[in-house]
Scaffold this motif. Structure first.
Motif, PDB file in Angstrom:
ATOM      1  N   ASP A   1       0.791  -1.237   0.000  1.00 26.64           N
ATOM      2  CA  ASP A   1       0.000   0.000   0.000  1.00 26.64           C
ATOM      3  C   ASP A   1       0.828   1.294   0.000  1.00 26.64           C
ATOM      4  OD1 ASP A   1      -1.497  -2.152   0.810  1.00 26.64           O
ATOM      5  OD2 ASP A   1      -2.225  -1.238   2.652  1.00 26.64           O
TER       6      ASP A   1
ATOM      7  N   GLN B   1       4.309   0.494   1.994  1.00 27.70           N
ATOM      8  CA  GLN B   1       4.482  -0.712   2.787  1.00 27.70           C
ATOM      9  C   GLN B   1       5.605  -1.521   2.155  1.00 27.70           C
ATOM     10  OE1 GLN B   1       2.293  -2.360   5.566  1.00 27.70           O
ATOM     11  NE2 GLN B   1       2.751  -0.196   5.809  1.00 27.70           N
TER      12      GLN B   1
ATOM     13  N   LYS C   1       6.652  -5.723   7.931  1.00 29.64           N
ATOM     14  CA  LYS C   1       6.488  -4.505   7.116  1.00 29.64           C
ATOM     15  C   LYS C   1       7.135  -3.266   7.732  1.00 29.64           C
ATOM     16  CE  LYS C   1       4.164  -6.506   3.874  1.00 29.64           C
ATOM     17  NZ  LYS C   1       2.738  -6.450   3.579  1.00 29.64           N
TER      18      LYS C   1
ATOM     19  N   ARG D   1      -7.550  -1.534  11.276  1.00 31.01           N
ATOM     20  CA  ARG D   1      -6.295  -0.947  10.783  1.00 31.01           C
ATOM     21  C   ARG D   1      -6.496   0.115   9.704  1.00 31.01           C
ATOM     22  NH1 ARG D   1      -5.976  -6.493   9.370  1.00 31.01           N
ATOM     23  NH2 ARG D   1      -6.670  -6.864   7.239  1.00 31.01           N
ATOM     24  N   ASP D   2      -5.362   0.745   9.365  1.00 34.90           N
ATOM     25  CA  ASP D   2      -5.253   1.695   8.250  1.00 34.90           C
ATOM     26  C   ASP D   2      -5.925   3.051   8.516  1.00 34.90           C
ATOM     27  OD1 ASP D   2      -4.223  -0.662   7.198  1.00 34.90           O
ATOM     28  OD2 ASP D   2      -5.954  -1.069   5.921  1.00 34.90           O
TER      29      ASP D   2
ATOM     30  N   GLU E   1     -10.575  -2.564   4.070  1.00 35.51           N
ATOM     31  CA  GLU E   1      -9.237  -2.044   4.322  1.00 35.51           C
ATOM     32  C   GLU E   1      -9.092  -0.647   3.717  1.00 35.51           C
ATOM     33  OE1 GLU E   1      -6.440  -5.910   4.792  1.00 35.51           O
ATOM     34  OE2 GLU E   1      -6.678  -5.278   2.730  1.00 35.51           O
TER      35      GLU E   1
HETATM   36  C1  FRU Z   1      -3.795  -3.785   2.573  1.00 32.15           C
HETATM   37  C2  FRU Z   1      -3.193  -4.199   3.901  1.00 32.15           C
HETATM   38  C3  FRU Z   1      -3.587  -3.228   4.999  1.00 32.15           C
HETATM   39  C4  FRU Z   1      -2.478  -3.403   5.988  1.00 32.15           C
HETATM   40  C5  FRU Z   1      -1.290  -3.590   5.092  1.00 32.15           C
HETATM   41  C6  FRU Z   1      -0.213  -4.472   5.642  1.00 32.15           C
HETATM   42  O1  FRU Z   1      -3.089  -4.280   1.489  1.00 32.15           O
HETATM   43  O2  FRU Z   1      -3.587  -5.507   4.230  1.00 32.15           O
HETATM   44  O3  FRU Z   1      -4.880  -3.461   5.519  1.00 32.15           O
HETATM   45  O4  FRU Z   1      -2.344  -2.303   6.828  1.00 32.15           O
HETATM   46  O5  FRU Z   1      -1.782  -4.142   3.893  1.00 32.15           O
HETATM   47  O6  FRU Z   1       0.898  -4.482   4.791  1.00 32.15           O
END
Ligand code: FRU
Length: 496
Positions: free
Chosen positions: A48, A64, A75, A168-169, A223
């Protein structure tokens, strides 16, 4: 293909020698699939886009990153800066998974400016001894020397009641003097949703509740949410997982799309809209993030890849890239995406200019490789019988291999077909994608071809197809064929 053990996936970057990383980078640089003008990792896996922000005269963009190979391991955030969205400087790793609150991954998040300094909020991923996941939402600040200070303990530690450990995110923005954050989540009944938080100082956060987008049972996890305004309307953009294919839609393993509301009443958390729409019709598009430019444009970039899909470069220990930056606008209740105007800086000489009437097949003679921008305008004279038009890219000399784009005015559809393009992959998810186009008397395609990707903008961004492709040596040819008479023009720019 190498099988990665859990131990290897969670081994620290500092446990590898500089020599080892240099050798790895040298090997990756030999890959025939390295891109020319897309953001890609020097080694390992990119996913991401994160922390996309304009701050202090520069764009900041992170991705990421798992440095050691093409798997989703431990990551990091890798940092890039740019003054023009075209040339990017690599600033190195910004965030390491080096605290007890992000020990198993610095997961996705966003950037914002507070007190004149760039801040970010991200998800610290932790695994317990029993390998249970604990999500923490952490705020960090970029210092004058470019290093980051993490504010710990986390701003939001663990998951709120009613949700699983998939929370998350965070995407943060400031409005009416307060900070807000949308965070992707999974309810305990295993359906996806988005949580809205607010804060006075971006350090202490209060959960306002779930955004009610009227999609109570739409996939198992949402996500990378993003919420912003364009022309006074509210756009909620996110990547839902677990949507079944439906007609021409939703054929990728996971989706990215949006809803548009005339009026989002934040306190009531209610977002009324006319339905979820997929943002891109191509094969490889996920986990978008947007940022606002100083002149008020909403700029989007995305991961040009998908989770849980094997790609041909996996065996070369690197994978994926980001999409080109695109400017968003709303037209007729839909989001449209145009390549940002800054990208004209990539244009070198215009190598082919061709125009007129065509009613057969034509090979486009050019010498360059797969690194160009092509613009095709096709008009279907109203009296003709409207047979399909095909444009083929990445052709070999025998016309056995090719990426085919078919415009079919009789059904108002455009189809891309990568079944015979380069190295086949992800075939379980189908080898064609189709988009319905409202207006097909005249069609304009703007296409960006890089060594291993094709991004197609239809009718000034009314639709897009974003795809990875892995053509091999000699698969650089181009041809155009018309089944009935068309009036067309075709231009190509070699790109820097
Ligand atoms: C989306 C995801 C996010 C997470 C990240 C981890 O591709 O799964 O939800 O934060 O990648 O790398």
């Amino acid at each position: 293909m190498k099988e990665w053990t859990r131990e290897e996936r969670y081994k620290k970057l500092s446990d590898y020698s500089d020599d080892y990383m240099e050798e790895l980078a040298k090997r990756v640089a030999q890959s025939p699939f390295r891109q020319h003008y897309h953001i890609q990792p020097n080694t390992g896996l990119l996913n991401d886009p994160n922390g996309f922000t304009y701050f202090d005269g520069k764009w900041h963009l992170f991705y990421q990153w798992f440095p050691m190979g093409a798997v989703h391991g431990l990551k990091h955030w890798f940092h890039l800066t740019s003054t023009d969205l075209v040339q990017w400087n690599e600033e190195g790793v910004a965030l390491f998974p080096d605290t007890p609150y992000d020990s198993h991954g610095v997961y996705s998040g966003s950037g914002f400016v507070k007190d004149g300094q760039l801040h970010i909020m991200y998800t610290g991923n932790v695994r317990t001894e029993e390998w249970e996941r604990v999500p923490n939402q952490i705020v960090a600040r970029m210092e004058a020397d470019g290093s980051f200070t993490k504010f710990l303990p986390p701003a939001i530690a663990g998951k709120p009641d009613g949700y699983t450990d998939h929370v998350r995110d965070p995407k943060v923005w400031k409005q009416h003097g307060l900070y807000y954050a949308v965070i992707g989540a999974q309810r305990t009944d295993e359906t996806g949703t988005i949580l809205l938080y607010r804060s006075k100082d971006a350090l202490e956060w209060e959960l306002m509740g779930e955004i009610d987008a009227g999609l109570p049972d739409f996939g198992f996890m949402w996500e990378c949410p993003d919420l912003f305004e364009i022309d006074g309307k509210t756009v909620l953009l996110f990547s839902p997982q677990g949507i079944e294919p439906e007609g021409d839609r939703y054929h990728n393993i996971f989706q990215t799309g949006y809803v548009i509301a005339d009026d989002f009443r934040m306190d009531e958390l209610k977002l009324e809209h006319n339905g979820f729409q997929e943002l891109d019709a191509g094969f490889d598009f996920y986990a978008t993030q947007t940022a606002e430019s100083p002149d008020g444009r909403r700029i989007l970039t995305a991961w040009m890849g998908l989770p849980d899909v094997a790609y041909p470069t996996d065996s070369e220990d690197w994978a994926h890239c980001l999409t080109l930056p695109r400017e968003l606008a709303i037209k007729d209740g839909k989001l449209i995406q145009k390549p940002v105007r800054e990208l004209v800086a990539l244009r070198k000489e215009k190598t082919v200019y061709d125009a007129g009437l065509l009613s057969s097949e034509k090979t486009i003679e050019r010498n360059g490789g797969n690194c160009y921008e092509l613009q095709l305008d096709v008009a279907f004279p109203t009296s003709a019988d409207h047979a399909p038009v095909t444009l083929e890219l990445c052709e070999d000399a025998a016309n056995d291999k090719r990426f085919r784009i078919t415009l079919d005015p009789s059904v108002k559809k455009i189809t891309i077909d990568r079944s015979r393009c380069g190295i086949p992959f992800a075939e379980d998810f189908g080898t064609t994608r189709t988009l319905t186009v409202e207006q097909m008397d005249a069609v304009k395609l703007q296409i960006f071809v890089d060594t291993s990707s094709i991004e197609i903008f239809v009718n000034d961004g009314e639709g897009t197809f974003t795809s990875r492709v892995f053509p091999q040596a000699g698969e650089t040819g181009l041809s155009l064929a018309a089944g009935s008479t068309i009036d067309y023009s075709l231009e190509i720019w070699e790109l820097a």
